[in-house]
Motif scaffolding. Structure first.
Motif, mmCIF file in Angstrom:
data_model
loop_
_atom_site.group_PDB
_atom_site.id
_atom_site.type_symbol
_atom_site.label_atom_id
_atom_site.label_comp_id
_atom_site.label_asym_id
_atom_site.label_seq_id
_atom_site.Cartn_x
_atom_site.Cartn_y
_atom_site.Cartn_z
ATOM 1 N N PRO A 53 0.735 -1.320 -0.210
ATOM 2 C CA PRO A 53 0.071 0.011 0.005
ATOM 3 C C PRO A 53 0.945 1.173 -0.016
ATOM 4 C CG PRO A 53 -1.062 -1.569 1.437
ATOM 5 C CD PRO A 53 0.443 -2.186 1.080
ATOM 6 N N GLU A 54 1.915 1.293 0.900
ATOM 7 C CA GLU A 54 2.739 2.480 0.683
ATOM 8 C C GLU A 54 3.526 2.658 -0.409
ATOM 9 O OE1 GLU A 54 4.842 -1.075 2.869
ATOM 10 O OE2 GLU A 54 2.867 -0.090 2.644
ATOM 11 N N ALA A 55 3.765 1.760 -1.370
ATOM 12 C CA ALA A 55 4.455 1.856 -2.845
ATOM 13 C C ALA A 55 3.473 1.877 -3.837
ATOM 14 C CB ALA A 55 5.567 0.709 -2.827
ATOM 15 N N HIS A 56 2.061 2.231 -3.614
ATOM 16 C CA HIS A 56 1.121 2.029 -4.487
ATOM 17 C C HIS A 56 1.360 3.245 -5.639
ATOM 18 C CE1 HIS A 56 -2.843 1.769 -6.453
ATOM 19 N NE2 HIS A 56 -3.129 2.672 -6.064
ATOM 20 N N ASP A 57 1.839 4.353 -5.197
ATOM 21 C CA ASP A 57 1.864 5.415 -6.236
ATOM 22 C C ASP A 57 3.072 5.200 -7.172
ATOM 23 O OD1 ASP A 57 -0.324 6.609 -5.205
ATOM 24 O OD2 ASP A 57 1.026 7.983 -3.811
ATOM 25 N N ARG A 92 -2.336 -0.159 -10.706
ATOM 26 C CA ARG A 92 -2.994 0.823 -9.712
ATOM 27 C C ARG A 92 -4.491 0.404 -9.940
ATOM 28 N NH1 ARG A 92 0.408 5.025 -10.894
ATOM 29 N NH2 ARG A 92 -1.288 6.202 -11.978
ATOM 30 N N ARG A 93 -4.982 0.389 -11.485
ATOM 31 C CA ARG A 93 -6.359 0.034 -11.715
ATOM 32 C C ARG A 93 -6.619 -1.268 -11.253
ATOM 33 N NH1 ARG A 93 -6.550 2.225 -17.964
ATOM 34 N NH2 ARG A 93 -6.933 4.693 -17.418
ATOM 35 N N ALA A 94 -5.769 -2.252 -11.550
ATOM 36 C CA ALA A 94 -5.930 -3.643 -11.098
ATOM 37 C C ALA A 94 -6.256 -3.867 -9.587
ATOM 38 C CB ALA A 94 -5.047 -4.468 -11.516
ATOM 39 N N ALA A 95 -4.985 -3.062 -8.910
ATOM 40 C CA ALA A 95 -5.477 -3.163 -7.369
ATOM 41 C C ALA A 95 -6.916 -2.543 -6.997
ATOM 42 C CB ALA A 95 -4.502 -2.295 -6.796
ATOM 43 N N TYR A 133 -1.695 -9.512 -0.198
ATOM 44 C CA TYR A 133 -0.676 -10.702 -0.675
ATOM 45 C C TYR A 133 -0.441 -11.036 -1.830
ATOM 46 C CZ TYR A 133 2.464 -14.586 0.453
ATOM 47 O OH TYR A 133 3.775 -15.501 0.397
ATOM 48 N N VAL A 134 -1.827 -11.170 -2.259
ATOM 49 C CA VAL A 134 -1.839 -11.453 -3.737
ATOM 50 C C VAL A 134 -1.081 -10.589 -4.961
ATOM 51 C CG1 VAL A 134 -3.498 -11.817 -5.796
ATOM 52 C CG2 VAL A 134 -3.949 -13.068 -3.632
ATOM 53 N N LEU A 135 -1.542 -9.120 -4.446
ATOM 54 C CA LEU A 135 -0.951 -8.116 -5.179
ATOM 55 C C LEU A 135 0.548 -8.005 -5.129
ATOM 56 C CD1 LEU A 135 -3.879 -5.436 -4.604
ATOM 57 C CD2 LEU A 135 -3.364 -6.636 -6.732
ATOM 58 N N ASN A 136 0.790 -8.368 -3.829
ATOM 59 C CA ASN A 136 2.450 -8.344 -3.641
ATOM 60 C C ASN A 136 3.242 -9.311 -4.497
ATOM 61 O OD1 ASN A 136 4.589 -9.524 -1.529
ATOM 62 N ND2 ASN A 136 4.646 -7.321 -1.573
ATOM 63 N N MET A 137 2.524 -10.473 -4.801
ATOM 64 C CA MET A 137 3.046 -11.611 -5.544
ATOM 65 C C MET A 137 2.945 -11.228 -7.155
ATOM 66 S SD MET A 137 4.735 -13.696 -3.557
ATOM 67 C CE MET A 137 5.325 -12.127 -2.500
ATOM 68 N N CYS A 138 2.492 -10.299 -7.472
ATOM 69 C CA CYS A 138 2.412 -9.828 -8.781
ATOM 70 C C CYS A 138 3.379 -9.081 -9.191
ATOM 71 C CB CYS A 138 1.041 -9.337 -9.034
ATOM 72 S SG CYS A 138 -0.634 -10.315 -8.930
ATOM 73 N N VAL A 152 -13.265 4.871 1.839
ATOM 74 C CA VAL A 152 -13.087 6.145 1.132
ATOM 75 C C VAL A 152 -12.153 7.359 2.038
ATOM 76 C CG1 VAL A 152 -14.290 8.543 1.418
ATOM 77 C CG2 VAL A 152 -15.555 6.411 0.605
ATOM 78 N N GLY A 153 -11.310 7.897 1.211
ATOM 79 C CA GLY A 153 -10.210 8.761 1.871
ATOM 80 C C GLY A 153 -8.870 7.860 1.586
ATOM 81 N N HIS A 154 -8.886 6.586 1.201
ATOM 82 C CA HIS A 154 -7.685 6.108 1.043
ATOM 83 C C HIS A 154 -7.139 6.351 -0.166
ATOM 84 C CE1 HIS A 154 -4.321 3.172 1.333
ATOM 85 N NE2 HIS A 154 -4.506 3.198 2.613
ATOM 86 N N THR A 155 -5.773 6.593 -0.536
ATOM 87 C CA THR A 155 -5.196 6.984 -1.541
ATOM 88 C C THR A 155 -5.225 5.629 -2.588
ATOM 89 O OG1 THR A 155 -2.988 6.069 -0.993
ATOM 90 C CG2 THR A 155 -3.314 8.378 -0.506
ATOM 91 N N LEU A 156 -5.485 4.414 -2.139
ATOM 92 C CA LEU A 156 -5.861 3.462 -3.102
ATOM 93 C C LEU A 156 -7.114 3.345 -3.749
ATOM 94 C CD1 LEU A 156 -4.635 0.118 -0.991
ATOM 95 C CD2 LEU A 156 -3.289 1.349 -2.766
ATOM 96 N N MET A 157 -8.150 4.242 -3.311
ATOM 97 C CA MET A 157 -9.522 4.112 -4.089
ATOM 98 C C MET A 157 -9.506 5.129 -5.285
ATOM 99 S SD MET A 157 -9.810 1.458 -2.667
ATOM 100 C CE MET A 157 -11.534 1.371 -3.663
ATOM 101 N N SER A 158 -9.355 6.468 -4.755
ATOM 102 C CA SER A 158 -9.687 7.384 -5.655
ATOM 103 C C SER A 158 -9.018 8.609 -5.737
ATOM 104 C CB SER A 158 -11.215 7.784 -5.816
ATOM 105 O OG SER A 158 -11.656 8.718 -6.619
#
Length: 336
Positions: free
Chosen positions: A237-241, A248-251, A275-280, A315-321
């Motif tokens: 999550p902290e490296a998402h950007d 990012r769309r897939a996550a 964990y699944v996203l971490n292994m991609c 809502v409010g988390h950078t992963l979403m929008s």
């Protein structure tokens, strides 16, 4: 009363579940190594007891399968005793670090050395103590094909870092190493950029005299090949950007599916999804066609927009929008 860790989960909804430290060794662990030297009841680092889901790695533990080659354009402009130049590791991709393992050049060669210095070479041309010798060997002339110099110590660069490289031939004369005049192009292979440098006119490493006085000639470019190994950063999550838009769309899509009632992914916890996203790998979701060719979605009626807003717990988390108004959370419209 609140459950243990519930306050922490409200503040950090994507954090792994809290770990309750037992007073004694758990009955499913039959290994004395969990005890420290202080005696029974004391444990070594608690992370060793966490499940894999709560200990996602930050970067890949291999580079062997990620070999790339950086080739520079060869105009056969000049030859002399060597060339010094800078290389830059990209920060546009989720790279943890690059490792330069070899440099290939051509020319009359002879006694060859390769040197490296942190940062840029330009402030250290006359400071031999600022350089580290990473290759030394003698080679027969090779005017048409590149000769690979395998470094005795790899040069590692983190994302965005720069280092200076100096390839030198101690052969007398002016035909030791081929290099080019500076042109508008830059030798970039998306991961490593080779910057312009200077040619060495002295057959002594870091010598200051040449056949025509000054020992260096500016506005020159390296000609050859650089062998590079890459260690990729893994998604967290902290490296998402730091990941490309397609990832990012897939996550975001997976997290939206995970909170949809009755969906297949709804039975999985956030930790499992992470964990699944971490292994991609970072480029597994790249679209082969041009994104501009994707047909833009039709605008929805305002009454339908609530159906496509992010779930309330995200809502409010950078992963979403990235949008402030919550409108139109289509994967194609969003920068995720």
């Amino acid at each position: 009363s609140e459950q243990p860790g519930s306050k922490r989960r409200k503040e950090y909804p994507f954090a792994p579940p809290p770990v309750v430290r037992p007073q004694h060794a758990p009955m499913w662990v039959d290994d004395a190594s969990i005890y420290s030297s202080e005696g029974e009841g004391s444990f070594v680092d608690g992370d060793a007891l966490l499940p894999a889901l709560a200990r996602r790695p930050v970067f890949a533990n291999h580079i062997v399968n990620e070999r790339i080659t950086v080739d520079t354009t060869d105009f056969e402009d000049h030859t002399f005793c060597g060339v010094a130049f800078d290389v830059v590791c990209t920060s546009d991709h989720p790279v943890e670090w690059l490792e330069i393992s070899s440099i290939a050049v051509r020319g009359s060669l002879g006694p060859m050395t390769v040197w490296t210095t942190p940062g840029s070479f330009r402030n250290n041309l006359r400071k031999k103590s600022a350089w580290e010798l990473v290759y030394e060997g003698s080679h027969d002339p090779s005017h048409h094909s590149l000769v690979t110099l395998d470094l005795s110590k790899s040069v590692r660069l983190a994302a965005g870092e720069t280092c200076g490289l100096f390839v030198h031939s101690a052969r007398t004369g002016d035909r030791g190493v081929v290099y080019d005049n500076l042109r508008k192009h830059r030798a970039s292979q998306s991961l490593l950029t080779v910057l312009p440098g200077v040619a060495a006119l002295d057959n002594r490493p870091f010598g200051t005299t040449g056949l025509w006085g000054e020992g260096w000639r500016d506005r020159r470019e390296f000609v050859g090949r650089i062998g590079v190994g890459v260690c990729w950063r893994l998604w967290n999550p902290e490296a998402h950007d730091h990941f490309p838009k397609s990832f990012r769309r897939a996550a975001r899509c997976m997290l939206l599916c995970a909170v949809r009632r009755g969906g297949t992914l709804s039975i999985l916890s956030d930790a499992v999804i992470f964990y699944v996203l971490n292994m991609c790998r970072w480029d597994w979701f790249e679209v082969p066609c041009d994104e501009s060719a994707v047909e833009a979605p039709q605008r929805r009626h305002p009454a339908e927009r609530n159906l496509f807003r992010p779930p309330s717990r995200y809502v409010g988390h950078t992963l979403m929008s990235d949008s402030d108004d919550g409108e139109d959370c289509d994967l194609v419209d969003s920068d995720f």
